[in-house]
Each structure stands twice: as structure tokens, then as C-alpha cells.
Design a protein around this motif. Structure first.
Motif, PDB file in Angstrom:
ATOM      1  N   VAL A  35       8.701   8.221  -8.793  1.00 49.32           N
ATOM      2  CA  VAL A  35       8.962   7.294 -10.578  1.00 49.32           C
ATOM      3  C   VAL A  35       9.545   6.300  -9.914  1.00 49.32           C
ATOM      4  N   GLU A  36       9.832   5.124 -10.712  1.00 48.61           N
ATOM      5  CA  GLU A  36      10.019   3.451 -10.763  1.00 48.61           C
ATOM      6  C   GLU A  36      10.940   3.448 -11.828  1.00 48.61           C
ATOM      7  N   PHE A  37      12.016   2.611 -11.954  1.00 56.53           N
ATOM      8  CA  PHE A  37      12.611   2.676 -13.120  1.00 56.53           C
ATOM      9  C   PHE A  37      12.273   1.448 -13.404  1.00 56.53           C
ATOM     10  N   ARG A  94       8.574   5.246 -15.409  1.00 56.64           N
ATOM     11  CA  ARG A  94       7.700   5.242 -14.849  1.00 56.64           C
ATOM     12  C   ARG A  94       7.319   6.117 -13.872  1.00 56.64           C
ATOM     13  N   VAL A  95       6.344   6.847 -14.581  1.00 53.04           N
ATOM     14  CA  VAL A  95       5.451   8.605 -13.387  1.00 53.04           C
ATOM     15  C   VAL A  95       5.023   7.881 -12.456  1.00 53.04           C
ATOM     16  N   SER A 123       3.020   0.103  -5.491  1.00 53.43           N
ATOM     17  CA  SER A 123       3.728   0.862  -6.061  1.00 53.43           C
ATOM     18  C   SER A 123       5.175   0.577  -5.631  1.00 53.43           C
ATOM     19  N   LYS A 124       5.848   0.787  -6.669  1.00 54.32           N
ATOM     20  CA  LYS A 124       7.608   0.569  -6.712  1.00 54.32           C
ATOM     21  C   LYS A 124       7.990   2.102  -6.618  1.00 54.32           C
ATOM     22  N   ILE A 125       8.481   2.604  -5.800  1.00 52.40           N
ATOM     23  CA  ILE A 125       8.580   4.124  -5.731  1.00 52.40           C
ATOM     24  C   ILE A 125      10.225   3.830  -5.331  1.00 52.40           C
TER      25      ILE A 125
END
Length: 241
Positions: free
Chosen positions: A35-37, A194-195, A160-162
Motif C-alpha cells: 500500500v501507499e499512504f 491506496r492498495v 509505484s510508491k510502497i
């Protein structure tokens, strides 16, 4: 002299820590939500809810709650006492990337300082697995060859931000794990978590023995910590002074 410890001592010393450290979770099916915060306050609320527990069904076994070492070890003892038939329900674990901790305003963990600079894992956590020095050390494929979901814009080299990974595991895939995954995906999105990536795993067994998916020795090379594990693996696996 062996330093294996009893289950009781492990619970007293490490019971408040997350599970899946001293022992693997042992479930047959696993789903990973990376997920991304997008909002710090909402991200913190999401974490609080995971610590408090979220019901995804009529049974207590349906609860999504970060599983502690104490609960995992007590469930494991009950499982063995019941002839390996007890149902411990969902297993939940939550881990963060360095970027995730920074986003939350939390200090990054102190990495080992007793390694030669540029070798071992020194600095690897902060650098992340996309860093050339890290994926080269692990002999992983170049990140440009990773699956598309790992990139927000692969052409522009924008990953992608993880920020965190939520692990959900259970033996009952359709009955419990998949509903929990659906529930947590919706709950996360509602809080602006966000998943980005969802991955599924299944335990492989042949002739009663676990098979490691990529030929690595992780499941058979880890040291033993608990005294009631003696005899289940070569003695060289035990931690010794």
C-alpha cells in the motif's frame, strides 16, 4: 551451550512483538497488500484499527488484527495439543518500508553497523530493493524488468510508491481469507490507503515436506529459537553462545 528458550520465556520476552518472526505463520494461503499512504492522519488511523482488530465475519476467527508473538505461540501450542487440527483463524502482519516510516514521521530503525561498507545489508533497508547496490547484491532482476504493477510510469522510470505491506494468511481461502482481503482493500481505500499491488501465495507440499518456491533454503536454514523445536532440524540450526 544451547541458548534455546522455552515458549513461556519467549512470550515473556517477545510476546508484544509481531508474530512471524520466531516462527513462520504456517498458513496454507497468503495475500500481500502493498500500500501507499496518501494522508498521514488517515494512515495512522488505519494502523490503529489493525492493532485494535477489525471484524470481517461472524466469528472471532474472522478478525483482522496484527498477530502478536504471544498469540501465535499460544495458538501453535494449542494446534499441537489438538493433534494439529485446531483452527487459529486469520494471521495478520504489518511491515513498513523506509519511505513509509518517513511518511508517518517515525524514525527509521537502526541498521547493523558491524558490516563492511557497501557489503552485506548495510544501508539496504533505507536504500530500498530498487537501488542498484541492493538488487545487485541479491542478484535480483533489474527493476526495469519487474512486472508493470511495480511502476506508476515505467517509461518515465517512476516507480509505484510502497509505504507498507499488509500480510493476511489463512488455511481457508474462500471462506475466510478472500473475504478478509476484499474487506481490507475496501477499508484501506476508504481511509486513503491506496492498495498498489496485491499478490497471492500458496504453500507447496510434496511427500509431506514444504517446497521452497524458488529453490532457496529460507525455510530450512533459519536457526531454532524454541527448546521444543529441538529434534525437528539439524542441531547446527540452534542458536548457541
Amino acid at each position: 551451550m544451547s541458548t534455546l528458550i522455552s515458549v513461556g520465556d519467549a512470550i515473556r520476552k517477545y510476546g508484544d512483538a509481531q508474530g512471524n518472526i520466531l516462527k513462520g505463520h504456517g498458513r496454507d494461503h497468503t495475500t500481500l497488500l502493498l500500500v501507499e499512504f496518501t494522508d498521514q492522519a488517515n494512515a495512522r488511523e488505519w494502523i490503529k484499527q489493525l492493532l485494535a482488530g477489525l471484524s470481517t465475519g461472524p466469528s472471532v476467527l474472522d478478525t483482522v488484527r496484527v498477530t502478536s508473538t504471544e498469540k501465535q505461540l499460544r495458538d501453535r501450542e494449542a494446534f499441537k495439543a489438538a493433534g494439529q487440527t485446531a483452527d487459529a483463524g486469520l494471521f495478520t502482519s504489518l511491515v513498513f518500508t523506509a519511505d513509509g516510516l518517513q511518511y508517518l514521521g517515525a524514525p527509521a530503525p537502526q541498521e547493523s553497523q558491524n558490516q563492511t561498507p557497501g557489503q552485506g545489508r548495510s544501508g539496504a533497508f533505507a536504500a530500498g530493493m530498487r537501488a542498484a547496490a541492493v538488487h545487485g547484491l541479491l542478484r535480483d532482476p533489474d527493476p526495469t524488468d519487474w512486472e508493470g504493477e511495480w511502476w506508476e510510469d515505467a517509461t518515465a522510470g517512476k516507480p509505484s510508491k510502497i509505504h507498507a505491506m499488509l500480510l493476511l494468511a489463512d488455511n481457508k481461502l474462500a471462506e475466510r481469507l478472500q473475504p478478509a482481503v476484499n474487506f481490507m482493500t475496501e477499508r484501506s481505500e476508504s481511509l486513503g490507503v491506496r492498495v498498489r499491488i496485491t499478490q497471492h501465495g500458496k504453500r507447496l507440499v510434496e511427500d509431506g515436506h514444504d517446497i521452497e518456491h524458488f529453490g532457496y533454503a529460507d525455510g530450512v536454514s533459519q536457526p531454532l529459537y524454541l527448546d521444543n523445536d529441538e529434534g525437528t532440524a539439524p542441531p547446527t540450526h540452534a542458536i548457541r553462545r
